[in-house]
Design an enzyme around this catalytic site. Structure first.
Site, short mmCIF file in Angstrom:
data_model
loop_
_atom_site.label_atom_id
_atom_site.label_comp_id
_atom_site.label_asym_id
_atom_site.label_seq_id
_atom_site.Cartn_x
_atom_site.Cartn_y
_atom_site.Cartn_z
CB SER A 1 -0.93 -0.06 1.33
OG SER A 1 -1.70 1.16 1.18
CG ASP A 2 2.96 4.81 -1.47
OD1 ASP A 2 3.80 4.76 -0.87
OD2 ASP A 2 2.61 6.07 -2.19
#
Length: 215
Positions: free
Chosen positions: A84-85
């Site tokens: 995730s980012d």
């Protein structure tokens, strides 16, 4: 790259057929994933987070989320890996983690009175099964017209230097905001759990089972 055991006790775990790994060094994402009460491990991906020339914030978040998941999956091909980012999007310009007090001040001065879109991407990869999918959650946030004193007081109290856009909404950062508009409430904190549930279920992870077992 060695995964770190999750905080669930051995008695609460059922050994899964396919391990679940959170590919992130973020304590916020780890805390969010714990809400699902399923066994998982944590491994930190080694990914260059430098934006590409002219790369838009949403595209940057998606690229990095997938790169993180792929990096960890390469070391654990039999696992289901979550990457995730999050990138703050101010008029198409990416704002990442400030890292320092001075940069956080500059970010919040730019964002005060403005509408910022927090682009949070999640990707799920399992090399052994050939599964790969991702999703992007866009959270529209309106910041109050903050004074310099309010910005300083917030930063001294919260020290959110590891948060995209310096906005730690699950803490005192909520006081910076005038409104939030989104369809995945946990996305602003750093991991959109509604989308994450959908993707890991498709990868074979069971949710809401008696002991958090996986297929």
């Amino acid at each position: 790259m060695n995964p770190v055991s999750d905080p669930l006790s051995t008695a609460e775990r059922t050994p899964p057929n396919r391990p679940l790994i959170l590919g992130s060094s973020s304590r916020y994402r780890r805390e969010l994933l714990q809400r699902l009460r399923i066994p998982f491990e944590v491994a930190s991906p080694d990914v260059d987070e430098t934006p590409g020339f002219g790369e838009l914030p949403g595209a940057l978040a998606e690229r990095l989320a997938l790169a993180k998941a792929r990096a960890v999956a390469a070391a654990f091909p039999g696992a289901v890996v979550i990457g995730s980012d999050q990138v703050a999007d101010l008029d198409g310009q990416p704002l990442g983690k400030p890292g320092t007090h001075e940069k956080a001040v500059a970010q919040l001065r730019r964002m005060r009175g403005q509408t910022v879109i927090f682009q949070t991407a999640v990707a799920v990869v399992c090399l052994e099964s050939g599964y790969e999918a991702q999703s992007l959650a866009a959270v529209k946030v309106k910041f109050r017209a903050l004074t310099d004193d309010e910005i300083e007081n917030y930063l001294r109290a919260e020290q959110p230097y590891d948060c995209a856009g310096s906005a730690k909404s699950e803490g005192l950062g909520i006081a910076l905001l005038e409104s939030i508009d989104n369809d995945d409430p946990t996305a602003l904190v750093g991991l959109p759990l509604i989308r994450t549930c959908r993707l890991i279920q498709a990868a074979g992870v069971k949710l809401l089972s008696p002991q958090g077992s996986q297929a």
